[in-house]
Design a protein around this motif. Structure first.
Motif: not given
Length: 131
Positions: A41-47
């Motif tokens: 979720a963190t990676l997806a949010m950053i992207a």
């Protein structure tokens, strides 16, 4: 991170048991397996935030450099995400570094032209000649 080769043997079937797998052939799947829902979720949010910033720059900025950076970021992030869905693309350090740069470009594009007034002029009170 990097625990795929340790965790995977508990879930493999009898057909693949003599084989050793160090990484999944899908970066996004491996990231989800190693870091769980929170990391994914963190990676997806950053992207997603970087992609949203790129769209914002494309639609609202008049600065050609900022728009070019946003377009390059939008296309680059999309390409790397597509490539990562079918390959271990981000295990190559240069590709991972490029991905980080592409995530930063829209934020730089947003800051171009903000907080700056007109360019300073060099007005001198005297012309340097005799009076």
């Amino acid at each position: 991170g990097g625990s795929f080769s340790v965790v995977y043997p508990a879930y493999r079937d009898a057909e693949s048991s003599p084989l050793h797998f160090a990484h999944a052939d899908n970066d996004l799947l491996e990231f989800q397996l190693e870091y769980g829902l929170t990391g994914t979720a963190t990676l997806a949010m950053i992207a997603v935030l970087a992609l949203a910033a790129a769209w914002r720059v494309l639609w609202s900025s008049d600065d050609p450099l900022g728009r070019g950076m946003a377009f390059a970021s939008l296309m680059g992030i999309t390409a790397i995400l597509i490539h990562s869905s079918a390959d271990a693309n981000l295990h190559i350090p240069a590709n991972a570094a490029l991905f980080m740069v592409l995530l930063a470009l829209p934020w730089l594009g947003l800051s171009l032209g903000q907080g700056r007034g007109p360019p300073p002029t060099n007005h001198r009170s005297d012309t340097g000649g005799p009076r």
